[in-house]
Design an enzyme around this catalytic site. Structure first.
Site, PDB file in Angstrom:
ATOM      1  N   GLY A 174       2.554  -1.273   5.444  1.00 59.52           N
ATOM      2  CA  GLY A 174       3.808  -0.703   5.452  1.00 59.52           C
ATOM      3  C   GLY A 174       4.758  -1.597   5.396  1.00 59.52           C
ATOM      4  CB  ALA A 223       1.232   1.444   9.893  1.00 54.45           C
ATOM      5  CD  GLU A 239       3.648   1.868   2.046  1.00 51.28           C
ATOM      6  OE1 GLU A 239       3.291   2.738   1.410  1.00 51.28           O
ATOM      7  OE2 GLU A 239       3.567   1.571   3.165  1.00 51.28           O
ATOM      8  CD  GLU A 275      -1.545   1.251   3.136  1.00 49.18           C
ATOM      9  OE1 GLU A 275      -0.576   1.133   3.414  1.00 49.18           O
ATOM     10  OE2 GLU A 275      -2.241   0.596   2.077  1.00 49.18           O
TER      11      GLU A 275
END
Length: 257
Positions: free
Chosen positions: A108, A65, A111, A131
């Site tokens: 992310g 992210a 993911e 994270e």
């Protein structure tokens, strides 16, 4: 589109989406995710597209992210931003999506790769959910999809330590489909996409739907769902064409009808 590139005719019936924030290693900000969700929704309704490849560049699929966009947010800001509605749109695509991963697929980015249906990786690929190192946890499916892909104890280790794994370990854990040299990872992903695109589109989409539902419901419910889709396909023109071609010993001509 500013942060993605879309080619609807990468090869016949195969579309290509490239994440395009190279200076930021394709970090996922709100605009990129919005563009990606919109592009995928458009391709999902395009009858000429039967399979989709999602990739970044050789350095990074997506390095996570965009932390600069998130660092000063509070929980109300995050609620209003509603990032996860975009992730739901991405995961709702009916057509098969192949992630072509080279370099970093972290946070992310990992993911996003796991949200695709298959992953072809280059030898330089690295996967991880780091994270925990910045005070949060995976929020776009990492704790769920990684656990389902590689099992509880290994997912627990990777998420609680933030450790990266290379392509070899990812393959051994069942996270990815294949590893190839970085020079040909896009060719390998394209080859797989072409093979899938040559199959009857409705059957491909119903098979994807049935497999994904298996993670959400009991075995008995899953078998019922599978049978429903199986029976439904007998009303398709492609089923008649496929079985006729088999009997007549010729190549079928599937039209997605």
């Amino acid at each position: 589109m500013e942060f993605i590139k879309v080619s609807q005719d990468h090869t016949p019936h195969v579309a290509l989406i490239e994440l395009n924030r190279p200076k930021e290693l394709n970090a996922l900000n709100l605009q990129l995710l919005t563009e990606l969700a919109e592009a995928l929704q458009d391709l999902d309704t395009n009858e000429q597209v039967r399979a989709i490849i999602l990739t970044g560049n050789e350095r990074a699929f997506a390095a996570g992210a965009d932390i600069r966009q998130l660092a000063d947010k509070n929980s109300i800001d995050m609620y209003k931003m509603d990032l996860f509605s975009l992730w739901r749109k991405i995961s709702s695509v009916k057509k098969p999506i192949i992630a072509a991963v080279s370099g970093f697929a972290l946070g992310g980015g990992c993911e996003l790769a796991m949200g695709c249906d298959m992953i072809v990786a280059s030898e330089t690929a690295q996967f991880g959910q780091p994270e925990i190192k910045i005070g949060v946890i995976p929020g776009a499916g990492g704790t769920q999809r990684l656990t389902k892909a590689i099992g509880k104890v290994k997912a627990m280790e990777l998420i609680l330590t933030g450790r990266f794994i290379d392509a070899e370990e990812a393959l051994s854990l069942g996270l990815i489909n294949s590893i190839v040299p970085v020079e040909v990872y896009m060719k390998e992903a394209t080859k797989l996409a072409q093979e899938i695109a040559s199959m009857p589109p409705l059957a491909v989409q119903m098979a994807k739907e049935s497999i994904n539902r298996s993670f959400e419901i009991s075995l008995e419910e899953g078998l019922y769902f599978e049978r429903k889709n199986y029976n439904t396909l007998y009303s398709s023109e492609d089923q008649k064409e496929g079985m006729s071609a088999f009997i007549e010993k010729r190549k079928p001509n599937f039209k997605g009808q």
